[in-house]
Design an enzyme around this catalytic site. Structure first.
Site, PDB file in Angstrom:
ATOM      1  N   HIS A   1      63.799  30.404  57.974  1.00  0.00           N
ATOM      2  CA  HIS A   1      64.101  29.210  58.973  1.00  0.00           C
ATOM      3  C   HIS A   1      64.284  29.907  60.368  1.00  0.00           C
ATOM      4  O   HIS A   1      64.384  30.820  60.660  1.00  0.00           O
ATOM      5  CB  HIS A   1      65.326  28.310  58.386  1.00  0.00           C
ATOM      6  CG  HIS A   1      66.530  28.967  58.253  1.00  0.00           C
ATOM      7  ND1 HIS A   1      66.691  30.192  57.409  1.00  0.00           N
ATOM      8  CD2 HIS A   1      67.647  28.694  58.730  1.00  0.00           C
ATOM      9  CE1 HIS A   1      67.924  30.596  57.406  1.00  0.00           C
ATOM     10  NE2 HIS A   1      68.383  29.854  58.287  1.00  0.00           N
TER      11      HIS A   1
ATOM     12  N   ASP B   1      70.388  33.800  63.267  1.00  0.00           N
ATOM     13  CA  ASP B   1      70.487  35.031  62.603  1.00  0.00           C
ATOM     14  C   ASP B   1      69.276  35.372  61.689  1.00  0.00           C
ATOM     15  O   ASP B   1      69.488  36.575  60.930  1.00  0.00           O
ATOM     16  CB  ASP B   1      71.867  35.060  61.717  1.00  0.00           C
ATOM     17  CG  ASP B   1      71.965  33.724  60.834  1.00  0.00           C
ATOM     18  OD1 ASP B   1      71.133  32.771  61.067  1.00  0.00           O
ATOM     19  OD2 ASP B   1      72.524  33.730  59.624  1.00  0.00           O
ATOM     20  N   HIS B   2      68.379  34.743  61.671  1.00  0.00           N
ATOM     21  CA  HIS B   2      67.108  35.083  60.894  1.00  0.00           C
ATOM     22  C   HIS B   2      65.986  35.138  61.640  1.00  0.00           C
ATOM     23  O   HIS B   2      64.878  35.674  61.115  1.00  0.00           O
ATOM     24  CB  HIS B   2      66.666  33.813  59.852  1.00  0.00           C
ATOM     25  CG  HIS B   2      67.951  33.605  58.804  1.00  0.00           C
ATOM     26  ND1 HIS B   2      67.681  34.340  57.697  1.00  0.00           N
ATOM     27  CD2 HIS B   2      68.980  33.242  58.901  1.00  0.00           C
ATOM     28  CE1 HIS B   2      68.713  33.878  56.776  1.00  0.00           C
ATOM     29  NE2 HIS B   2      69.777  33.427  57.695  1.00  0.00           N
TER      30      HIS B   2
ATOM     31  N   ASP C   1      70.266  30.715  52.373  1.00  0.00           N
ATOM     32  CA  ASP C   1      70.497  29.554  53.164  1.00  0.00           C
ATOM     33  C   ASP C   1      69.943  28.271  52.436  1.00  0.00           C
ATOM     34  O   ASP C   1      69.148  27.474  52.771  1.00  0.00           O
ATOM     35  CB  ASP C   1      70.019  29.284  54.431  1.00  0.00           C
ATOM     36  CG  ASP C   1      70.479  30.549  55.523  1.00  0.00           C
ATOM     37  OD1 ASP C   1      71.294  30.317  56.207  1.00  0.00           O
ATOM     38  OD2 ASP C   1      70.255  31.728  55.338  1.00  0.00           O
TER      39      ASP C   1
ATOM     40  N   HIS D   1      73.491  37.942  51.901  1.00  0.00           N
ATOM     41  CA  HIS D   1      73.751  36.991  52.969  1.00  0.00           C
ATOM     42  C   HIS D   1      75.150  36.521  52.796  1.00  0.00           C
ATOM     43  O   HIS D   1      75.529  35.232  52.792  1.00  0.00           O
ATOM     44  CB  HIS D   1      72.792  35.632  52.905  1.00  0.00           C
ATOM     45  CG  HIS D   1      72.794  34.842  54.040  1.00  0.00           C
ATOM     46  ND1 HIS D   1      73.597  33.776  53.892  1.00  0.00           N
ATOM     47  CD2 HIS D   1      72.122  34.784  55.208  1.00  0.00           C
ATOM     48  CE1 HIS D   1      73.178  32.715  55.428  1.00  0.00           C
ATOM     49  NE2 HIS D   1      72.354  33.752  55.881  1.00  0.00           N
TER      50      HIS D   1
END
Length: 303
Positions: free
Chosen positions: A61, A65-66, A207, A266
């Site tokens: 997504h 942070d990704h 997530d 995560h």
């Protein structure tokens, strides 16, 4: 064989001893990266697998942070000498997001090919020996879990080839490409090869809440890398509100999907000692491990 490295284990923000969550997999020297938050290229440099061979980058997504490490990764790949096109896979809007990030990396020596995902599950995407499937996760924004399979063809039977007078000069092509022609006659793989054998699979999910559709998606995976944002059971309401998972919820998914191994990742910045809660997950799914920076495994074909 499939090599898997969990580049980092952090969610939301990098910490001095914890990089942001990303996964790198390697097959026959080719690389596939899932997510690349801030600092991903640093932990990749420490790993030492290189950058030039990255053929695919998948994004779960578009939270920072990704994906915020992408411009640096692209520049480093270019500096490593890559000129071949690189494929980017992610939710709808991928090209819009990436083109915005590219404003600080405008000159790349290779083209970018975009594959924007739809909710329905299509045939797997085949790139560089990776078979890439996806399923919609349950997060605050559109988010996908990925399954990377290394498929394995059936066994080749020389005796069958000899019995059918198939020339030895095309045996190799028949095995690799599935079809070959010789002197005007067409030969196909099913004439000389058995049924496909069990391959290798790794599933990556961050997530998300533990929705039921993740169970068949991760079924019998060799490795399930799943988020455990919180270890404490008392944070379940917070996990629900922010669309994340507890250690225990990830472990239940692993058990229901009958995976071989679970790596938790995560972690929340507030979860400074995830080892204190590992037993909570192991009580549900015994073969659970905590993710660590650059934790690596080589997975082999079982037959």
């Amino acid at each position: 064989m499939l090599d898997v490295c969990l580049l980092g284990t952090g969610g939301m923000m990098p910490l001095p001893n914890r990089f942001l969550t990303a996964m790198l997999v390697r097959v026959n020297g080719r690389l596939l990266l899932v997510d690349c938050g801030e600092g991903t290229q640093v932990t990749m440099k420490l790993l030492g697998w290189g950058f030039k061979a990255i053929d695919v980058i998948c994004f779960t997504h578009f939270h920072a942070d990704h994906i915020s490490g992408l411009p640096g990764i692209l520049l480093t790949i270019g500096n490593a000498g890559r000129t071949e096109p690189l494929t980017l896979i992610g939710p709808a809007g991928l090209s819009y997001v990436v083109e915005g990030l590219k404003r600080i990396a405008p000159e790349l020596p290779f083209a970018l090919n975009y594959i924007e995902l739809k909710d329905e599950t299509p045939n797997p995407i085949q790139i560089s020996g990776f078979s890439i499937s996806y399923v919609l996760a349950d997060h605050m924004v559109r988010c996908y879990a990925y399954r990377i399979d290394v498929l394995r063809k059936g066994k080749f039977y020389p005796k069958k080839a000899e019995e059918q007078n198939i020339p030895k000069s095309i045996w190799s092509k028949l095995q690799k490409e599935g079809i070959a022609e010789f002197e005007g006659k067409t030969y196909t793989a099913d004439m000389v090869m058995g049924a496909p054998r069990k391959g290798i699979s790794v599933v990556y999910c961050t997530d998300s809440r533990p929705v039921d559709r993740l169970i068949p998606f991760a079924k019998e995976a060799d490795l399930f890398i799943c988020e455990g944002m919180y270890g404490e059971e008392e944070k379940k309401q917070k996990a629900i509100e922010n669309k994340h998972m507890l250690f225990s919820e990830a472990a239940r998914l692993a058990k229901q999907a009958n995976v071989a191994r679970l790596w938790l990742t995560h972690f929340s910045p507030s979860l400074s000692e995830p080892e204190l809660y590992l037993d909570v997950a192991k009580a549900i799914f015994e073969n659970t491990e905590l993710g660590e920076e650059r934790k690596t495994i080589s997975i082999y074909f079982t037959e």
